[in-house]
Scaffold this motif. Structure first.
Motif: not given
Length: 151
Positions: A65-93
């Motif tokens: 594909k010449q440009v990334p499809p929407y599914a690529v963006f949404w997958t990246a958004i969801l994965v990075s959001s999960l990492v972002f959320a889990v990244g708050h574990y230490s401060v929560t602990a």
């Protein structure tokens, strides 16, 4: 406002130390949350991780594909959001014992914010995601001050 509603819903299930409704206003904490949360986290998670994930997923799953499809963006958004959320574990602990409700609250609140900020980064730009993240912290602190005054 959605984050405040989630926080309100989880209030009976988590210790008071995590609930916005039981915190005290602290200018230093506000400054740190605006600078670190609004600027540094957005540079790391959206500009850094999300951009890298979009590129990787595009090259692996949609390289013709010449440009990334929407599914690529949404997958990246969801994965990075999960990492972002889990990244708050230490401060929560540091604040409290990690129980199932505490963990679920942490992932939902931070994950939801990560999805919104990721979408803004994709559709607008990094500065918009930063501004939204900063406004989230400012709004939460404003609600904290107002609820303190009213109680």
């Amino acid at each position: 406002m959605v984050l405040l509603l989630f926080d309100f819903f989880f209030h009976p299930f988590v210790p008071d130390v995590l609930s916005l409704w039981h915190q005290e206003f602290d200018f230093y904490t506000l400054l740190l949350s605006v600078v670190y949360g609004g600027i540094i986290e957005e540079i790391m998670m959206r500009w850094g991780m999300m951009t890298l994930l979009v590129w990787l997923f595009w090259k692996v799953a949609a390289r013709k594909k010449q440009v990334p499809p929407y599914a690529v963006f949404w997958t990246a958004i969801l994965v990075s959001s999960l990492v972002f959320a889990v990244g708050h574990y230490s401060v929560t602990a540091l604040e409290t014992e990690i129980t199932t409700p505490v963990l679920v609250r942490m992932v939902i609140l931070n994950g939801f914010g990560g999805v919104v900020f990721g979408w803004l980064y994709w559709k607008k730009n990094l500065e918009t995601a930063m501004a939204a993240h900063i406004c989230t912290h400012l709004t939460m602190q404003a609600v904290l001050v107002i609820s303190t005054i009213l109680s």
